[in-house]
Design a protein around this motif. Structure first.
Motif, PDB file in Angstrom:
ATOM      1  N   SER A  12       0.625  -1.099   0.667  1.00  0.00           N
ATOM      2  CA  SER A  12      -0.181  -0.123   0.134  1.00  0.00           C
ATOM      3  C   SER A  12       0.883   1.293   0.028  1.00  0.00           C
ATOM      4  O   SER A  12       1.141   2.033   1.061  1.00  0.00           O
ATOM      5  N   LYS A  14       1.976   4.817  -2.204  1.00  0.00           N
ATOM      6  CA  LYS A  14       0.916   5.413  -2.984  1.00  0.00           C
ATOM      7  C   LYS A  14       2.489   6.491  -4.239  1.00  0.00           C
ATOM      8  O   LYS A  14       2.316   6.604  -5.077  1.00  0.00           O
ATOM      9  N   ARG A  17       3.066   4.563  -7.317  1.00  0.00           N
ATOM     10  CA  ARG A  17       2.001   5.293  -8.800  1.00  0.00           C
ATOM     11  C   ARG A  17       3.290   6.471  -9.675  1.00  0.00           C
ATOM     12  O   ARG A  17       3.905   7.197  -9.332  1.00  0.00           O
ATOM     13  N   TYR A  21       1.851   0.609 -10.088  1.00  0.00           N
ATOM     14  CA  TYR A  21       0.035   1.173 -10.002  1.00  0.00           C
ATOM     15  C   TYR A  21      -0.133   2.016 -11.107  1.00  0.00           C
ATOM     16  O   TYR A  21       0.566   3.030 -11.035  1.00  0.00           O
ATOM     17  N   SER A  26      -7.397   3.693  -7.843  1.00  0.00           N
ATOM     18  CA  SER A  26      -7.891   4.425  -6.617  1.00  0.00           C
ATOM     19  C   SER A  26      -6.886   2.913  -5.096  1.00  0.00           C
ATOM     20  O   SER A  26      -6.866   2.090  -5.370  1.00  0.00           O
ATOM     21  N   GLU A  27      -6.743   3.613  -3.960  1.00  0.00           N
ATOM     22  CA  GLU A  27      -6.206   2.255  -3.183  1.00  0.00           C
ATOM     23  C   GLU A  27      -6.883   1.972  -2.500  1.00  0.00           C
ATOM     24  O   GLU A  27      -5.820   1.128  -2.154  1.00  0.00           O
ATOM     25  N   LYS A  28      -7.720   1.524  -2.732  1.00  0.00           N
ATOM     26  CA  LYS A  28      -8.739   0.536  -2.417  1.00  0.00           C
ATOM     27  C   LYS A  28      -8.394  -0.540  -3.246  1.00  0.00           C
ATOM     28  O   LYS A  28      -9.073  -1.573  -3.081  1.00  0.00           O
ATOM     29  N   PHE A  30      -5.405  -1.084  -4.146  1.00  0.00           N
ATOM     30  CA  PHE A  30      -3.514  -1.339  -4.778  1.00  0.00           C
ATOM     31  C   PHE A  30      -3.666  -3.123  -4.827  1.00  0.00           C
ATOM     32  O   PHE A  30      -3.130  -3.103  -5.617  1.00  0.00           O
TER      33      PHE A  30
END
Length: 234
Positions: A12, A14, A17, A21, A26-28, A30
């Protein structure tokens, strides 16, 4: 031929990206995306916070059946209680993690560097672990790397975690039908990658299931390194 499970420590992030990713993901989503490209992940979150049933269910439902999680055991068990029994923390942890069902790969018990060898305590602890949940131990004090400890692990089919870092590589000992490798160097040359690939192939060919993880710290390319590392292995 045993399976080789390869991934990163955590998912998880960010900062992955847009290297890994997609920018607009959306992080949900991942974990679902991660599991579409890699077949395993090491979860560090469980070291700091006990997982609940809701979290375990969410992890299971976001991944396919052929995916594997390894969970780091709570610091309450390894650092504060130092394998003391009986342990409500251990009992709770072992009651929740089977909720991952087939996706549960292994539990990693990482001991603190100040915890010196106590073979009797280790033997009592591993004897209390249920046979159906694979486990590995990462020792961070050199006093643990002795034949007596290896024999205790072998007797209960518990893996010795191998840590490969910039400073050194801990003893490469196989103590179970599965092994756990933490690849923690800041960089791996092509030769070093091939050296580990050859080990993984050899172990898998001998029927030893391999769980291997690249560190993520300060490394937005970690999942891409794993994809290259795992080429032709998983």
């Amino acid at each position: 031929m045993a399976r080789i499970w390869f991934g990163t420590s955590g998912f998880s992030y960010k900062e992955w990206r847009p290297y890994f990713y997609p920018e607009d993901l959306s992080e949900k989503k991942f974990l679902e995306y991660y599991a579409s490209r890699l077949n395993s992940v090491e979860i560090d979150y469980t070291f700091y916070r006990m997982p609940n049933t809701k979290t375990i269910d969410a992890w299971r439902n976001s991944t396919p059946e052929h995916f594997r999680f390894t969970l780091k055991a709570s610091q309450q068990i390894t650092h504060r209680q130092r394998l003391k029994l009986p342990s409500e923390a251990l009992d709770y942890f072992l009651s929740v993690v089977p909720g991952l069902e087939s996706r549960l790969g292994m539990i990693l018990f990482q001991l603190p560097p100040f915890f010196k060898c106590d073979a009797q305590k280790l033997e009592m602890f591993v004897s209390s672990l249920p046979r159906g949940i694979p486990a590995a131990f990462e020792f961070r004090h050199d006093s643990w790397f002795v034949s007596e400890v290896y024999e205790i692990l072998r007797a209960r089919r518990v893996a010795l975690c191998i840590n490969d870092s910039d400073e050194r590589t801990t003893p490469i000992e196989i103590t179970a039908p599965l092994t756990y490798v933490r690849l923690r160097r800041s960089e791996y040359s092509a030769d070093q990658r091939e050296e580990w690939r050859a080990r993984f192939r050899k172990w898998a060919g001998e029927g030893v299931e391999v769980f291997a993880y690249i560190k993520h710290e300060d490394n937005p390319n970690a999942p891409l390194i794993v994809l290259d590392f795992a080429k032709d292995l998983t």
